[in-house]
Write an enzyme that holds these catalytic residues in place. Structure first.
Site, PDB file in Angstrom:
ATOM      1  CB  SER A  16      -0.940   0.004   1.212  1.00  0.00           C
ATOM      2  OG  SER A  16      -1.792  -1.097   1.183  1.00  0.00           O
TER       3      SER A  16
ATOM      4  CG  HIS B  90      -2.650   3.945   2.848  1.00  0.00           C
ATOM      5  ND1 HIS B  90      -3.981   3.593   2.934  1.00  0.00           N
ATOM      6  CD2 HIS B  90      -1.995   2.796   2.533  1.00  0.00           C
ATOM      7  CE1 HIS B  90      -4.120   2.306   2.671  1.00  0.00           C
ATOM      8  NE2 HIS B  90      -2.932   1.803   2.431  1.00  0.00           N
TER       9      HIS B  90
END
Length: 504
Positions: A430, A485
């Site tokens: 991610s 993220h």
């Protein structure tokens, strides 16, 4: 996290994205779309609260017929309309109105049916009847189309220049300026209103700038590769561009061929009008107008290249997906993708081991995933974002961004653990994927700063809203790391402002 919850959250995220974009754009006629997407969110929230084991199917039952199907039918309708398959386009509009039976959709379906009528007089009567019953803004658009079909461009221009209609009738205004010989004014108007021209009219505005600016090759590229016009419409606009470029004989030959058509198509009618007027040589464009035309031609070349990509995955993105896939197969074979000991053996980020010297885990953790849903969602996002950034910046820069974002996001996650979040197991691509996400966002922002066009503003806004939706999902998905993220995204965003695109 089970399949039902993942399905519900992802469909809700799509509706939240559509709802936010509609509210930001404040476009007319989107109220019904906003209400439908709000309904999806309400059903999803209720399902997750009261029936989590069926939440995904509940959301899908609302999302698929009320959101996904009308959107797909609308896209097909636009494509068939440009290709000259008006009856098929009308059937798509009727189906869209069936699934979303609002007043706006019913009016759009009636408009499509009227446009599909072959006889010009019958078609004009159908449009006049629609205009009599339509709301003022839609009535103005229908009336302008009637004037355009009659070739009354002065009246069409007056209606399109009315401040109340200026935005929604931008395409008609640009064409009317060209048809009445006000080429310099067309160029100035296009440049001045690029940031307010509706997205769906952007390609038409490029067409009129290029055709009346005398760029036949760029018109051909736009008509065939982006707008997918039918052959006669494509030939007509190339001929218009040839005429304005001073290449009179090929243009006249094309108009004569189109004028002989037994069917009263718009191209045939317009070609006869071209042959009926005096072809007075146009004055050369001013340097500023030439600059605008060149800018639009470059933009068409860029968008044409984007269209030509299709869904093929470029080399670096494909390799990254394959490596992640091989590692996931290894997880399953060695004990399971949700088995902690297996993940640690294969290289998961576990702080005590990193501090004991196994620093390579900072990189290897990004190629491991916790469960098939985590793996599937990340690979889907990598395929979408990776192909975008690689086609624009190249394979080496894409790999550098991916591994740079991997290092930054893993180090940030490690720092968060040290500061006080506690030692947890970290795996997943991610952070790296959000690094690519940030780089794409930077490129879209740069496009907007350069062109100030509504299309670029829409793309940049879409990425921004998608980022906010993902941040919201981080609080619900246990396998997500908000710190990974955000740090990956910020890294990609900062680097993206300094990357020079190599494929446009």
């Amino acid at each position: 996290m089970n399949f039902q919850t993942i399905l519900a959250l992802n469909l809700m995220a799509l509706s939240a994205l559509a709802l936010a974009l509609g509210l930001i754009q404040r476009r007319e006629g989107t109220r019904s779309i906003a209400l439908v997407n709000a309904l999806v969110l309400a059903v999803g929230a209720f399902g997750l609260w009261r029936a989590p084991q069926e939440a995904g199917w509940l959301v899908a039952l609302v999302f698929l017929p009320l959101v996904a199907t009308p959107m797909a039918l609308g896209a097909l309708q636009s494509r068939y309309t440009r290709a000259g398959r008006l009856e098929t386009a009308a059937r798509c509009a009727d189906l869209a109105a069936f699934f979303n039976p609002t007043a706006g959709m019913r009016l759009a379906a009636a408009y499509a049916r009227a446009a599909a009528i072959d006889d010009p007089r019958e078609r004009a009567r159908a449009f006049a009847a629609l205009a009599a019953d339509a709301p003022p803004e839609q009535a103005a658009a229908i009336e302008t189309r009637l004037l355009a079909e009659r070739g009354d461009w002065e009246k069409a221009l007056a209606l399109a220049q009315n401040p109340e209609n200026a935005r929604q009738l931008a395409g008609y205004r640009f064409r009317a300026l060209g048809e009445t010989g006000r080429i310099e004014e067309l160029m100035r108007d296009y440049a001045r209103s690029a940031d307010s021209t509706p997205i769906e009219q952007t390609a038409f505005s490029w067409l009129f700038v290029l055709a009346f600016g005398g760029r036949p090759r760029a018109v051909e590229e736009l008509a065939t590769k982006i707008m997918h016009f039918d052959p006669d419409t494509t030939a007509y606009w190339i001929a218009v561009a040839e005429r304005h470029a001073g290449v009179a004989e090929p243009a006249r030959a094309t108009f004569e061929r189109l004028a002989l058509s037994l069917k009263e198509t718009p191209s045939a009618i317009a070609a006869r009008r071209q042959l009926a007027i005096d072809w007075i040589p146009h004055a050369p464009l001013s340097p500023r107008a030439q600059e605008i035309v060149e800018g639009v031609a470059a933009r068409v070349a860029s968008e044409s290249a984007r269209q030509a990509r299709g869904w093929r995955l470029p080399a670096a993105t494909l390799v990254l997906i394959l490596v992640n896939s091989v590692m996931f197969v290894a997880e399953v074979a060695m004990g399971g993708s949700q088995d902690v000991s297996t993940l640690i053996r294969l290289g998961a980020l576990w702080a005590p081991l990193v501090f004991s010297g196994e620093t390579w885990r900072i990189v290897t953790a990004s190629f491991l995933h916790y469960g098939p849903l985590h793996f599937g969602l990340n690979m889907m996002m990598l395929a979408l974002i990776g192909r975008e950034i690689e086609y624009e910046t190249g394979a080496l820069r894409t790999l550098a961004l991916y591994f740079g974002a991997t290092l930054v996001s893993s180090l940030v996650v490690l720092a968060v653990m040290i500061i006080g979040a506690g030692y947890g197991l970290y795996v997943g691509a991610s952070g790296a994927i959000f690094g690519l996400f940030g780089a794409v966002a930077a490129l879209r922002i740069r496009d907007w700063l350069k062109h100030r066009a509504s299309l670029d503003a829409f793309r940049a806004t879409t990425l921004g809203v998608a980022m906010l939706v993902q941040i919201g999902a981080d609080f619900l998905l246990p396998m997500s790391s908000l710190s990974a993220h955000l740090s990956g995204f910020v890294f990609g965003l900062l680097i993206g402002f300094f990357i020079k695109p190599i494929r446009r």
